[in-house]
Design an enzyme around this catalytic site. Structure first.
Site, mmCIF file in Angstrom:
data_model
loop_
_atom_site.group_PDB
_atom_site.id
_atom_site.type_symbol
_atom_site.label_atom_id
_atom_site.label_comp_id
_atom_site.label_asym_id
_atom_site.label_seq_id
_atom_site.Cartn_x
_atom_site.Cartn_y
_atom_site.Cartn_z
ATOM 1 N N HIS A 255 0.841 -1.206 0.000
ATOM 2 C CA HIS A 255 0.000 0.000 0.000
ATOM 3 C C HIS A 255 0.875 1.254 0.000
ATOM 4 C CE1 HIS A 255 -3.670 2.326 1.395
ATOM 5 N NE2 HIS A 255 -2.695 3.145 1.766
ATOM 6 N N GLU A 256 1.874 1.280 0.874
ATOM 7 C CA GLU A 256 2.735 2.464 0.960
ATOM 8 C C GLU A 256 3.614 2.602 -0.282
ATOM 9 O OE1 GLU A 256 1.863 4.457 3.050
ATOM 10 O OE2 GLU A 256 0.771 3.156 4.430
ATOM 11 N N HIS A 265 -5.417 7.217 -2.797
ATOM 12 C CA HIS A 265 -6.396 6.266 -2.282
ATOM 13 C C HIS A 265 -7.543 6.130 -3.282
ATOM 14 C CE1 HIS A 265 -4.623 7.307 1.804
ATOM 15 N NE2 HIS A 265 -4.487 6.000 1.712
ATOM 16 N N TYR A 312 -9.894 2.856 1.583
ATOM 17 C CA TYR A 312 -10.123 2.935 3.024
ATOM 18 C C TYR A 312 -11.007 1.780 3.488
ATOM 19 C CZ TYR A 312 -8.482 7.755 4.014
ATOM 20 O OH TYR A 312 -7.738 8.882 4.227
#
Length: 566
Positions: A255-256, A265, A312
């Site tokens: 993700h990072e 996002h 999210y």
């Protein structure tokens, strides 16, 4: 659904302490959590995993049907590790009592397994809350000091329109050097697994930093899970930090890394309100801006991806444990998984960094010309020639790594395709970085036949200099066009496989010789490629594994030359 929730609650009763906590949120530790998990001795920072809150027996009895339907299934399915952490101090009588219930638990597990066979993607069993800070936005996107000052002064509106924001979203080369410093064992293992996903599914290669690598990523443990967005310019990427503190496990490193590659996002997309509803009343005070739509976020014309690693979780930044994001049209759609890159995550990377996995030219004399084909939904398809013109060809050629377009063609000049027609009414201005960013009909819709397949000829992005070039043979010093510049190629590791790729790229049948040590003179342009290793099947020499473009330990006395024949 009600039956499923009841079974989940019964299983939770059999396995869990009523005071334990558990929840799903996002990719970083919750700095406000006061119930940390136990961590391994090598973890140098305190764990901040918020595990949510279980119901007591009385509360379970009082749940109405609607409340039962809202119970998070995945938060209660896999309780093995969680149960172990909360039973270490129980006495022997408790352990014996638990053994007596094994048969009943197995029965419940079997029923739940049967009921959840249709669930193909689920959130991670343990997740952590996004972080916060004066220089962190959206929970895990790090700001430069200049950006943070602008954000503090004028908020999102001023930041996203500032030069400091727009100039900091650069692009990495396909080879990305990295180092690791101070990352604990669990997070380091998660990083290794994340890097393997990129290697298996994309053209990107993360390699240990060498002495001459200038720009690189350094994975550190600096409090929380965070990354800058895109490659920072100049010395700011020497190194560019990505933080993987305690709790940044599962696929959180991926993700990072996606942020570092330039990805926002998923729920920041301009069209997100068609697919999710933001419940502002449940968002913590001061965190509503984390749910802002980003007008500069590029969806690459891909469908909205509920299962994206970049989405999210349902209760991200919740002030009361209730959802802050509810999917449309069904609230039961899974969002916020942290287990793997989704199919569209992979396609997003490949469109941005691996054009040969998204676009190709077929039926021409070399990789520089042919029928335009697009990879979409697992198969190659074509582009209709309606409205197709020079600007469309220019975007396609530059996207594929060529200097410019030489000609555009209509009416299936390079033969008719056989797959679906993917793009129609393409209307590029000429400045887009990829055809996926151009205005067009919705991908996959058209009013065309394959007799209208579009084609292009691009200006070549490789040349042989200082020798001789004819229709039957060509030889000379190899020069390539990469990332906007022409330059030479170092002879380190350059072999006949790499030469064959070069010759095919130029439109010749094969390579007959490789000449090291500047056989046809030393070049004066920058040395762009070094340590080139090809499999032989690449369409262009720049698709082969190499050092990052422009980084090397060579002199022009090592310029490689090639001989091609038909």
């Amino acid at each position: 659904m009600i039956r499923l929730a009841l079974l989940v609650l019964l299983l939770a009763t059999a396995n869990c302490s009523p005071t334990s906590k558990r929840s799903w949120s996002g990719p970083g530790p919750d700095k406000n959590d006061d119930h940390p998990l136990a961590v391994k001795p090598e973890d140098k920072e305190e764990s901040n995993l918020d595990l949510g809150e279980e119901y007591t027996e009385d509360e379970k009895d009082n749940l109405d049907d609607d409340k039962k339907d809202e119970v998070n299934l995945d938060d209660n399915l896999d309780l093995g590790d969680y149960h172990d952490k909360n039973t270490d101090n129980k006495d022997e009588d408790d352990k014996n009592s638990n053994k007596d219930k094994d048969d009943e638990k197995d029965k419940f597990n079997t029923e739940i397994s049967d009921l959840t066979e249709e669930v193909t993607e689920t959130p991670a069993n343990i997740s952590v809350e996004y972080g916060s800070g004066k220089d962190v936005i959206e929970g895990d996107i790090k700001l430069t000091p200049e950006q943070a000052a602008i954000f503090k002064r004028g908020g999102w509106d001023e930041l996203v329109n500032s030069e400091a924001w727009l100039r900091n979203h650069g692009k990495w080369s396909r080879t990305i050097p990295y180092t690791i410093s101070g990352v604990a064992t669990r997070e380091r293992n998660a990083l290794t697994n994340s890097i393997k996903m990129f290697h298996d599914l994309t053209c990107l290669r993360f390699t240990p930093k060498l002495s001459y690598n200038r720009d690189y990523i350094q994975f550190v443990s600096r409090g929380g899970c965070w990354s800058y967005l895109g490659k920072r310019p100049g010395s700011y990427a020497r190194p560019q930090l990505v933080s993987l503190a305690s709790g940044c496990h599962l696929a959180v490193p991926a993700h990072e890394i996606m942020h570092a590659l330039g990805r926002f996002h998923e729920q920041s997309r301009a069209d997100r309100d068609r697919y999710v509803r933001i419940i502002t009343g449940n968002i913590r005070n001061g965190y509503a801006s984390n749910f802002r739509i980003q007008t500069t976020s590029d969806s690459q014309s891909l469908p909205y991806d509920y299962l994206s690693l970049m989405h999210y979780g349902r209760t991200a930044f919740s002030r009361n444990g209730q959802p802050t994001i509810v999917p449309r049209p069904s609230s039961f759609i899974t969002i916020g998984q942290r287990n793997r890159l989704s199919m569209y995550d992979v396609q997003h990377i490949n469109i941005r960094y691996c054009p040969e996995r998204a676009l190709r030219l077929v039926g021409g004399r070399g990789s520089y010309e042919g029928r335009v084909e697009v990879f979409w939904n697992g198969q190659w398809g074509t582009v209709c020639d309606d409205l197709f013109g020079t600007n469309d060809g220019r975007v396609i050629c530059k996207y594929m790594g060529f200097p410019d377009v030489a000609a555009t063609y209509y009416r299936a000049r390079f033969g008719r395709g056989t797959g679906p027609i993917v793009m129609d009414d393409l209307r590029c201005t000429g400045n887009e970085y990829s055809p996926f960013a151009c205005p067009m009909r919705t991908i996959g819709t058209h009013n065309c036949g394959h007799y209208e397949d579009a084609g292009v000829t691009c200006r070549k992005n490789a040349r042989l200099v200082g020798g001789r070039v004819t229709s039957s043979v060509a030889y000379g010093r190899l020069e390539v066009f990469a990332e906007g510049d022409w330059g030479t190629v170092c002879d380190d590791y350059f072999d006949i496989k790499a030469a064959n790729v070069t010759c095919h790229q130029l439109g010749y049948r094969r390579a007959s010789r490789v000449y090291p040590r500047a056989r046809y003179g030393q070049g004066t342009l920058p040395i762009l490629m070094d340590d080139v290793r090809c499999t032989g099947g690449e369409a262009q020499i720049t698709h082969c594994l190499s050092t990052p473009i422009g980084e090397h330990n060579c002199q022009h006395s090592e310029d490689v030359s090639v001989r091609c024949v038909n």
